[in-house]
Design an enzyme around this catalytic site. Structure first.
Site: not given
Ligand SMILES: *[C@@H]1O[C@H](CO)[C@@H](O)[C@H](O)[C@H]1NC(C)=O
Ligand SMILES: *[C@@H]1O[C@H](CO)[C@@H](O)[C@H](O)[C@H]1NC(C)=O
Ligand SMILES: *[C@@H]1O[C@H](CO)[C@@H](O)[C@H](O)[C@H]1NC(C)=O
Ligand SMILES: *[C@@H]1O[C@H](CO)[C@@H](O)[C@H](O)[C@H]1NC(C)=O
Ligand SMILES: *[C@@H]1O[C@H](CO)[C@@H](O)[C@H](O)[C@H]1NC(C)=O
Ligand SMILES: *[C@@H]1O[C@H](CO)[C@@H](O)[C@H](O)[C@H]1NC(C)=O
Ligand SMILES: *[C@@H]1O[C@H](CO)[C@@H](O)[C@H](O)[C@H]1NC(C)=O
Ligand SMILES: *[C@@H]1O[C@H](CO)[C@@H](O)[C@H](O)[C@H]1NC(C)=O
Length: 688
Positions: A208, A285
C-alpha cells in the site's frame, strides 16, 4: 539430471496431497499440482494481454487465495489452518513476512532457530513448504513494510536509533538495512519459486505504498531490482494499493497492480482497469472483516455483504481473482499488535490482542458463517475445478478449572529482579529504543520506568509527558491520581502530558516512578507517523516548573527467559487486596491432551498473561476483547504455569471458557478505501 529432480519432486507432491483424506465428491478432479505441474514447472504465473485470467504453466488460473500469517498462528496449527483453507476450494495461501521478528536485534537473524520468544513461529521456509504439501500455491509478501495491524508495520524498532534513517524512503541507511534483511531472507526461499518446483507464484513489492506521503519510485525500483538480483527473477512481481491512490506507489510498466478493498468491487475493479487495461483484476486484500482498537466496539462485517461482494469479484463480469484478507486472522501475541494514528486527541489508537478479524475461520480456527458462504461462491466460479481435502474437524475446547492465585511479586520485588542491563542512568528523559541494551538495539517492547528522588512541598506539582503511550506515576510505589488540564481525577493517560499534585503529601523526599507502556507502534500512516520512539522520547518532566534531570531508567521487557527465572514469590490469601503493579502466579492442571481454551480476566484491569512463559498478549477491561485465546500447543499435560502482570488493579480469580468473547458486535459501515481510522469523537479520553 534437472528433469529427473523435477519428476522426483512432483511424485512426492502428488503422493503428499493424495495422502490427505479427499472429498469423495471431487475424487475424479486433479489436485493443484496435478493440474498445473504434471508436465513440470516450466513457466510461472503470467498475465496475458486481454485475458481476465492469469495463467500458470500456460494454463488458465483464477487465483483464490486466503491470508494466513505464519507469525499469528502457532506452528503446530499451521497445517490445520492451511488444510481448512484448501478445503474451502482455495488454491493459494498468502503470507506477509514480519521483519521485526526475523531481525529482533540488528544483524541477529532468526528464521526459527533463535533464542527469542517467537522463534518457534519463524521458520517461514517450513511454512511455505507446508503450503505446498497441503496442495496450495503461495503469494509472498515480504514487505519490508507490511502494515497488517502489526507493531511498526513489521519494521524493527531499532531502525529508529539511526537519526538519518528514513523508513520506506529512498534513504541510504534504510536501503542498506533492507538489503541485509533480504540477503538473509530471500536466498532461503528462491528454490521455492514455482519455476523451480516450489509453490511461490507471486511476490509483492512494498505494501500500500501509494497511501504513503513520501513516496519515491526510486525506492520501488530499488526493491524490484533487489529481489530480482537475489534470485526472484522468474516470479510475477506486483504491488497492492487502494485504487484511489492511482499509480503513485507502483511502476505500471514492471509490476502488476492489485487492489485492496472491502466493498464496491465494481467501482474498484473499473478504476483498476482504467489504470491498467487488459490485465486480470485481483483483489489482493478483500477485507473479510475488520480489526478492533481498544475502547471501541468489536467490528464485524455481515456475511451477506461479504458474499455479495465476493460474487462480483469472482463472477463473470470480471472473472477476477481474490485474496481473502484475512482468511484466518490469528492472534497478535505478546506486544506485537499495531496501532493507528489520528488527528484528534489522543491521536493514537492501539489494536487489541485478537486478530480474529471476523474472518471465515475464527481466531481458534473454527468455521464461521463466512466459510460456508465462501465455499458456496467458490463452487460457482473456481477455475480450474480441483479436488479438495475433507474439512478437518474443529479443535476441542476446554474450560479448565478456575484459578485463584496466591503467589505474587510486589512492584519492588519485580524491580529487584531486573537484570543488570535493564538498569541505566540518563540525564534527560529517554526512549526505549535509545537505551544501551540488547547488544546495541535498545528495548523494543514492554514498559519503561523513569525513577527519581525529588524533594516536594505541600502543593508541589509534577508534570510529565507526553508519554508514549500509556503512563502513570507512582509516588513511593503507590499509583497516584493525576489531572488532565485540570479535569478528571484518573490514574493513567495516553500519549499526553499530565500533572500529579503533592497536596497533603507531607514527607519531603519521595521516590517518583514515571511508568510508561509501549502500547504499539503505529503501522499505517504518513512519514511523520513512522517517527515513533516509545517511553519519554521527547518527554519533559518538571517539578513546580523546573526541569527534572538525572533518572534511573528501568526496562521491563517480560521476555520468557526472565519470566521463567522469577523467584522469591510471596503468598497471600487475597490477591485482590494487593496494590499494583504486581506479578501474580499460579499453576493449573491439564488432564489428557491439552485443548484450546480462552482465558477470561474479568475483575482485573490491565496487563498481560503468560502461560508457561509464553506471552499471550494484553488484556484491558476497557474492551472490546474480554477473553484471550490460548492455543493448545502452548499447554502441556499436567502442571502449567500462569503468570499475570497486572498494571492497575488485580482481581481475585482467573477463569477459563470454551468460547471466545470479543465484545459487543457492531457492524461497521463498509469501508471503500483504506485510510486512517476515524477517531470516535464522542469518547471522552479525559475521563478514562
Ligand atoms: C493488448 O491488447 C489490446 C487490445 O487487444 C491492444 O490494443 C494492445 O496493444 C495490446 N497490448 C500489448 C502490450 O500487446
Ligand atoms: C535468476 O537468478 C539466478 C540465481 O541468482 C541466476 O542464476 C539466473 O541467471 C537468473 N536469471 C535471469 C533470467 O536473470
Ligand atoms: C469470464 O469468463 C466467462 C466464461 O469463460 C466468459 O464467458 C466471459 O466472457 C468472461 N468475462 C470476461 C470479462 O472476460
Ligand atoms: C553483538 O553484535 C555483534 C555484531 O553486531 C556480534 O558480533 C556479537 O556476537 C553480538 N553479541 C551478542 C552477545 O549477541
Ligand atoms: C488536603 O487536605 C485538606 C484538609 O483535610 C482537604 O480539604 C483537601 O481536600 C485535601 N486535598 C487533597 C487533594 O486531598
Ligand atoms: C496542604 O495545603 C492545603 C491547601 O493549602 C491545606 O488545606 C492542607 O491542610 C495542607 N496539608 C498539609 C498536610 O499541610
Ligand atoms: C479481598 O480484598 C478485597 C479488597 O480489599 C475485599 O473487598 C475482599 O472482601 C477480600 N476478600 C476476602 C475473601 O477476604
Ligand atoms: C495438580 O496436580 C498436582 C500433581 O498431580 C497435584 O499435586 C495438585 O494438587 C493439582 N492441582 C490442582 C489445582 O488440581
Amino acid at each position: 539430471m534437472l528433469k529427473f529432480a523435477l519428476v522426483a519432486t512432483l511424485l512426492v507432491l502428488v503422493q503428499g496431497s493424495r495422502n490427505v483424506p479427499q472429498d469423495p465428491n471431487r475424487a475424479d478432479l486433479p489436485t493443484v499440482y496435478e493440474y498445473f505441474a504434471s508436465n513440470g514447472f516450466n513457466t510461472g504465473l503470467e498475465v496475458n494481454n486481454g485475458s481476465t485470467l492469469f495463467s500458470l504453466n500456460g494454463k488458465p488460473l483464477k487465483i483464490i487465495s486466503g491470508a494466513i500469517h505464519y507469525f499469528r498462528t502457532h506452528p503446530d496449527q499451521w497445517r490445520d489452518r492451511l488444510r481448512k483453507l484448501r478445503a474451502a476450494g482455495a488454491n493459494t495461501v498468502e503470507t506477509y513476512v514480519a521483519w521485526n521478528l526475523h531481525e529482533p536485534k540488528k544483524d541477529e537473524f532468526d528464521f526459527g532457530h533463535g533464542n527469542n520468544d517467537m522463534s518457534v513461529f519463524l521458520s517461514v521456509k517450513k511454512y511455505i513448504q507446508m503450503a505446498q504439501e497441503e496442495d496450495l500455491l503461495v503469494l509472498f509478501r515480504p514487505g519490508p513494510y507490511i502494515c497488517s495491524e502489526w507493531d511498526f508495520g513489521g519494521l524493527p524498532s531499532w531502525l529508529q536509533r539511526d537519526p538519518e534513517l528514513k523508513v520506506r524512503q529512498y534513504s541510504a541507511p534504510y536501503l542498506e538495512r533492507v538489503e541485509k534483511f533480504y540477503q538473509a531472507l530471500l536466498p532461503q526461499l528462491v528454490d521455492l519459486q514455482f519455476t523451480r518446483g516450489g509453490p511461490i507464484i507471486g511476490l509483492q513489492i512494498e505494501n500500500e505504498y501509494g497511501s504513503f506521503d513520501a513516496v519515491s519510485k526510486d525506492y520501488v525500483q530499488y526493491l524490484v531490482d533487489l529481489v530480482k538480483s537475489l534470485g526472484f527473477n522468474r516470479t510475477l512481481l506486483y504491488t497492492s494499493d487502494g485504487v484511489g491512490n492511482g499509480d503513485r506507489g507502483t511502476l505500471l510498466d514492471q509490476l502488476l497492480y492489485t487492489a485492496n478493498f472491502q466493498s464496491n468491487p465494481e467501482g474498484n475493479f473499473d478504476a483498476l482497469l482504467k489504470l491498467q487495461p487488459n490485465k486480470p483484476t485481483m483483489a489482493m486484500e478483500f477485507w473479510t472483516g475488520w480489526f478492533d482498537h481498544w475502547f471501541e466496539d468489536h467490528s464485524t462485517v455481515s456475511t451477506e455483504a461479504f458474499g455479495r461482494n465476493l460474487e462480483v469479484i469472482l463472477g463473470e463480469k470480471y472473472n477476477g481473482s481474490v485474496n481473502f484478507y484475512m482468511f484466518h486472522g490469528g492472534t497478535n501475541f505478546g506486544f506485537l499488535a499495531g496501532a493507528n494514528s489520528g488527528n484528534d486527541a489522543p491521536g493514537y489508537y492501539p489494536d487489541i490482542t485478537s486478530y480474529d478479524y471476523d474472518a471465515p475461520l475464527t481466531e481458534a480456527g473454527d468455521y464461521g458463517d463466512k466459510y460456508a458462504k465462501a465455499v458456496e461462491i467458490i463452487d460457482k466460479y473456481e477455475l480450474p475445478k480441483l479436488s479438495r481435502p475433507i474439512r478437518p474437524a474443529e479443535s476441542t475446547k476446554k474450560a479448565y478449572n478456575p484459578v485463584t492465585p496466591n503467589r505474587y511479586l510486589s512492584y519492588a520485588d519485580i524491580i529487584a529482579q531486573l537484570p543488570g542491563e535493564a538498569r541505566s542512568f540518563v540525564t534527560n528523559p529517554t526512549s526505549m529504543e535509545d537505551l544501551n541494551m540488547n547488544n546495541g538495539s535498545g528495548q523494543s517492547y514492554g514498559y519503561l520506568i523513569h525513577r527519581k528522588q525529588v524533594s516536594t512541598k505541600n502543593g508541589s506539582v509534577l508534570k510529565a509527558g507526553p508519554v508514549k503511550d500509556f503512563g502513570f506515576v507512582l509516588v513511593d510505589g503507590v499509583i497516584q491520581p493525576s489531572s488532565f488540564r485540570g479535569e478528571g481525577n484518573d490514574r493513567y493517560w495516553i500519549n499526553n502530558e499530565k500533572e500529579v499534585s503533592f497536596e497533603n503529601i507531607t514527607e519531603e523526599w519521595h521516590n517518583i516512578d514515571i511508568f510508561v507502556e509501549n502500547m504499539a507502534r503505529v503501522n499505517f500512516g504518513y512519514a511523520k507517523d513512522f517517527l515513533q520512539k516509545k517511553g519519554l522520547p521527547d518527554g519533559k518532566v518538571t517539578l513546580d516548573g523546573a526541569p527534572v534531570q538525572g533518572f534511573e531508567v528501568l526496562a521491563l521487557e517480560f521476555k520468557t527467559t526472565w519470566v521463567n527465572s522469577l523467584q522469591n514469590f510471596r503468598t497471600t490469601q487475597n490477591i485482590s487486596a494487593l496494590a499494583a503493579p504486581l506479578i501474580v502466579q499460579s499453576t493449573f492442571n491439564v488432564t489428557g491432551t491439552p485443548a484450546d481454551t480462552f482465558i477470561n480476566m474479568a475483575g482485573w484491569e490491565k496487563g498481560i498473561v503468560l502461560v508457561n512463559g509464553f506471552n499471550l498478549g494484553r488484556y484491558w477491561n476497557v474492551g472490546p476483547q474480554q477473553t484471550l485465546y490460548v492455543p493448545s500447543p502452548i499447554l502441556r499435560t499436567g502442571q502449567n504455569t500462569l503468570t499475570v502482570f497486572e498494571q492497575l488493579k488485580p482481581g481475585s480469580q482467573i477463569t477459563f471458557q470454551e468460547t471466545p468473547n470479543l465484545g459487543l458486535h457492531v457492524e461497521r459501515p463498509v469501508k471503500t478505501d483504506y485510510s486512517p481510522i476515524k477517531p470516535n469523537k464522542n469518547f471522552n479520553w479525559g475521563q478514562l
